[in-house]
Design a protein around this motif. Structure first.
Motif, PDB file in Angstrom:
ATOM      1  N   SER A   9       0.824  -1.211   0.000  1.00 35.10           N
ATOM      2  CA  SER A   9       0.000   0.000   0.000  1.00 35.10           C
ATOM      3  C   SER A   9       0.857   1.259   0.000  1.00 35.10           C
ATOM      4  CB  SER A   9      -0.919   0.007   1.229  1.00 35.10           C
ATOM      5  OG  SER A   9      -0.156   0.150   2.419  1.00 35.10           O
ATOM      6  N   VAL A  10       0.264   2.338  -0.499  1.00 36.15           N
ATOM      7  CA  VAL A  10       0.938   3.640  -0.515  1.00 36.15           C
ATOM      8  C   VAL A  10       1.153   4.144   0.904  1.00 36.15           C
ATOM      9  CG1 VAL A  10       0.701   6.059  -1.229  1.00 36.15           C
ATOM     10  CG2 VAL A  10       0.030   4.220  -2.792  1.00 36.15           C
ATOM     11  N   HIS A  11       0.161   3.928   1.781  1.00 35.85           N
ATOM     12  CA  HIS A  11       0.292   4.375   3.166  1.00 35.85           C
ATOM     13  C   HIS A  11       1.467   3.688   3.857  1.00 35.85           C
ATOM     14  CE1 HIS A  11      -0.995   6.026   7.007  1.00 35.85           C
ATOM     15  NE2 HIS A  11      -0.903   4.810   7.534  1.00 35.85           N
ATOM     16  N   SER A  12       1.682   2.408   3.580  1.00 36.05           N
ATOM     17  CA  SER A  12       2.804   1.683   4.180  1.00 36.05           C
ATOM     18  C   SER A  12       4.130   2.224   3.666  1.00 36.05           C
ATOM     19  CB  SER A  12       2.686   0.189   3.883  1.00 36.05           C
ATOM     20  OG  SER A  12       1.512  -0.348   4.446  1.00 36.05           O
ATOM     21  N   ILE A  13       4.190   2.583   2.394  1.00 40.01           N
ATOM     22  CA  ILE A  13       5.424   3.151   1.844  1.00 40.01           C
ATOM     23  C   ILE A  13       5.727   4.492   2.511  1.00 40.01           C
ATOM     24  CG2 ILE A  13       6.499   4.068  -0.247  1.00 40.01           C
ATOM     25  CD1 ILE A  13       4.976   1.987  -1.842  1.00 40.01           C
ATOM     26  N   ARG A  14       4.682   5.301   2.739  1.00 37.91           N
ATOM     27  CA  ARG A  14       4.889   6.573   3.439  1.00 37.91           C
ATOM     28  C   ARG A  14       5.382   6.339   4.868  1.00 37.91           C
ATOM     29  NH1 ARG A  14      -0.835   9.435   1.595  1.00 37.91           N
ATOM     30  NH2 ARG A  14      -0.316   9.680  -0.644  1.00 37.91           N
ATOM     31  N   GLU A  15       4.825   5.337   5.544  1.00 37.76           N
ATOM     32  CA  GLU A  15       5.295   5.015   6.888  1.00 37.76           C
ATOM     33  C   GLU A  15       6.760   4.601   6.874  1.00 37.76           C
ATOM     34  OE1 GLU A  15       2.538   2.021   8.136  1.00 37.76           O
ATOM     35  OE2 GLU A  15       1.301   3.468   9.252  1.00 37.76           O
TER      36      GLU A  15
END
Length: 735
Positions: free
Chosen positions: A207-213
């Motif tokens: 997910s994109v959110h995981s990459i941001r994290e």
């Protein structure tokens, strides 16, 4: 004569414009020649001795050997001398030839050769040493001389080189420069290493959110020289949709919000401030009161009567706030303090109250629902300068603290008095209330029979929170029922006597004794180390050196090829610094080793608070690794059995921790081999089998109590070469 000299050279006459001091003349004219020195000089005896002999090894780049010549000689003669100098070996090129002709020499590093071979400065050859020994020192090279500095680093790790190409060879690839070879070995850290590590993370993240994290974790733990350029390289992966200005701004706002959860912001890393009114779809955290109530009910049933009484006391204090707002809950190891904290927190949340749970260590915080480290939650400065220091809180953090109804602080025995006072005056300022902790209901939980805070060059027992002004007026609650050892009441009584100091010496039962390290390892971990990697077994020691010895012994038993993960050390000074190879041998608390042995399937412990559930003290198993990143499977904690990726992180090493005269930073994987850890590291954990390797008596309060209380009976404890264990307890901590 001495007085005349002083008048002539030191005392400035009124008509003199300057004073000239010749230190050599001052020494020769002002010193006194004793009778013993005169006799030694007359008889030509040695005035001093040097032992062991020290050999300074040559270090130079290819075709950069040093040569001394007379510039007044004819040019033709100088050129002939230069041609002849190229055929003369230095100690470095002679080492290449020695390794080519002598296979025994290939097992040694360049700096280890003088211990086994003698360098003949006349014949320019290394010969086998018949007796004695020698200490080798390589000339110090400034990091500004990049290529030569890289060569020096390689000579400290490469054995048996027969040519310059052997130093440039890394995993079968010949690099063009020594700097590139060092980077390939991980001894010099660059943004390219970080780029490769994050690219691997992106390829394994959905997910994109995981990459941001993961990007936020990189900013916080990895020293990236240009964060904005790093973001640009992966902007397409962090944008939800097409790569355009709106989606980039949305990604930056989301990253900024994630950073603020860690008391940081995107502006600190050189990004332009994000617009607060920019609308971004974000996850909404809805408090499910019914779910929290159900969780509380399930935990409340498991509580003992004294724990249920303590739950009621806290609920009453929250419902009807009184002048007394500080509670102290004390209980020995295994009395269910963590269960009680989760029960109270769930019950209060089910009643619509806001609860902040913190702990002195990340490991203890990971066992609490929604737990954080106290330093992270309050912004406690490191180090705390004095009792009047304030926490670093931004506006959002202050707003959150005001909304909190109850604060629960676990592992209170490890809290330094200065840290507690720092939080106290900060909360008074936030709440505009001069009562203790600004009138907030604060519950300290812990056991003073366990180890006190660590104080460098001091005694932690004199710096506990018992020295705070509010301590005497706090409401005290005590737990006595031991859940961990309830099936063995005799062992429970023993732990109580050890913790209170009734037993100054503890006798080790015959069945718990072993005679050598091999027997200790076999009884704690079973025959096959890899099969037992998931077993919750551990060997405990008092010193880091003993832990390193046991870990090295166990790693030799594990089948498979062992690889080395080398660190990159960057020093704040390059003048008068200690040799880097000496610093690499030091065991520094809070920092990983310079050389970490890597074996697939081996067990390690994480030594850095990297992410939620991936904290200092979490056990893990190595699944795979590359030059810039490792994959580990978590064996303990809230994310047990999950596989996480860990890049090389930056550790700032202060002089207080290393004992060195200067600070430096080390970039290395945040892990350490974990078949043996120190007793201090084990506090707060429970093991099925415990081995004790005590090469000395306990030297700090609570060490023996913590070591014995990690399990439930003597049948689960193995002690190496000890019939009796000496106990140390500071009595006033328990009164």
């Amino acid at each position: 004569m001495t007085f005349k000299y002083l008048y002539k050279y030191v005392l400035k006459p009124p008509d003199s414009a300057a004073v000239v001091i010749d230190e050599i003349s001052a020494y020769l004219q002002g010193r006194m020649l004793s009778a013993s020195e005169a006799v030694f000089r007359i008889l030509s005896l040695r005035l001093h001795a040097e032992w062991p002999p020290v050999l300074c090894l040559d270090i130079h780049l290819p075709n950069h050997e040093r040569m001394v010549f007379d510039p007044m000689r004819p040019v033709d003669e100088i050129l002939m001398d230069l041609q002849g100098a190229r055929s003369v070996d230095t100690s470095l090129t002679g080492w290449f030839k020695l390794n080519l002709s002598d296979r025994d020499a290939r097992q040694y590093l360049y700096t280890d050769i003088p211990e086994h071979y003698v360098w003949n400065s006349t014949t320019k050859l290394w010969t086998k040493r018949a007796k004695g020994g020698c200490v080798a020192r390589t000339y110090t090279v400034s990091p500004r001389n990049k290529e030569l500095y890289a060569l020096r680093l390689l000579l400290n790790v490469v054995k048996g080189a027969i040519s310059w190409l052997c130093l440039l060879n890394v995993d079968g690839w010949i690099w063009g420069t020594f700097q590139e070879a060092c980077i390939a070995r991980g001894m010099l850290s660059t943004d390219q290493n970080h780029f490769n590590a994050f690219r691997e993370i992106v390829q394994n993240t959905v997910s994109v959110h995981s990459i941001r994290e993961q990007f936020v974790l990189f900013l916080l733990n990895v020293q990236v020289s240009e964060p904005s350029r790093f973001f640009d390289d992966f902007a397409e992966d962090m944008c939800d949709g097409e790569l355009n200005d709106r989606n980039v701004r949305a990604a930056l706002v989301s990253i900024d919000r994630l950073l603020r959860q860690h008391n940081s912001s995107i502006a600190i890393f050189g990004f332009p401030p994000c617009l607060e009114n920019f609308e971004v779809a974000d996850d909404v955290d809805v408090v499910q009161l019914d779910a929290e109530t159900a969780k509380h009910d399930a935990l409340y049933v498991r509580c003992s009567d004294e724990q249920k009484s303590a739950v009621t006391a806290v609920f009453d204090a929250v419902a009807a706030p009184a002048s007394q707002n500080v509670f102290v809950v004390q209980g020995g190891a295994g009395t269910g303090k963590t269960l009680w904290i989760n029960c109270v927190a769930a019950g209060l949340r089910g009643r619509g109250k806001s609860v902040l749970c913190v702990a002195s260590s990340a490991l203890a915080a990971s066992l609490i629902e929604g737990g954080k480290t106290a330093h992270s939650a309050f912004g406690i400065p490191v180090p705390v300068l004095d009792d009047s220091s304030f926490c670093r809180m931004d506006t959002a953090c202050r707003r959150h603290i005001r909304s909190v109804d109850v604060i629960i602080w676990d592992e209170m025995s490890m809290i330094n008095r200065e840290v507690a006072n720092c939080v106290d005056i900060t909360l008074q300022d936030v709440q505009r209330n001069l009562a203790a902790f600004g009138g907030k209901i604060l519950i300290f939980v812990g056991d003073f029979k366990q180890q006190p805070p660590v104080v460098p060059h001091g005694k932690g027992e004199h710096c506990t929170i018992q020295r705070c002004e509010w301590w005497l007026s706090a409401t005290k609650i005590r737990f006595s029922h031991n859940w961990r050892a309830h099936l063995n009441p005799q062992f429970t009584d023993l732990l109580e006597d050890v913790g209170t100091g009734v037993l100054p010496i503890v006798e080790v039962p015959e069945h718990s004794r072993c005679s050598d390290v091999a027997d200790l390892v076999a009884r704690v971990f079973s025959v096959d180390i890899l099969d037992a990697v998931n077993d919750h077994s551990m060997i405990l020691s008092l010193r880091l050196q003993d832990a390193a010895y046991i870990n090295g012994f166990v790693m030799e038993l594990i089948p498979g090829i062992q690889f080395s993960a080398l660190a990159s050390d960057v020093f704040s000074v390059d003048e008068n610094q200690l040799p880097s190879e000496y610093i690499a041998t030091l065991a520094i608390p809070g920092a990983p080793a310079f050389d970490i042995p890597l074996k697939i399937g081996a067990r390690y412990i994480i030594i850095k608070n990297y992410a939620v559930g991936v904290v200092n003290g979490t056990l893990c198993k190595l699944v795979s690794f590359s030059r810039d990143i490792i994959h580990v499977k978590l064996l303990t904690g809230t994310r047990m059995n999950s596989v996480v990726m860990l890049p090389k992180c930056c550790f700032s090493v202060l002089p207080e921790a290393s004992g060195l005269p200067h600070s430096f930073s080390r970039t290395q994987f945040p892990i350490a081999v974990a078949y043996c850890v120190t007793v201090h590291k084990s506090q707060g954990q429970t093991f099925n089998k415990v081995g004790l390797h005590f090469s000395s008596d306990a030297f700090a309060h609570g060490q023996l109590y913590v070591a014995l209380s990690r399990t439930g009976s003597w049948r689960q404890i193995v002690v190496l070469d000890q019939d009796f264990l000496k106990n140390k307890v500071v009595g006033f901590l328990l009164r």
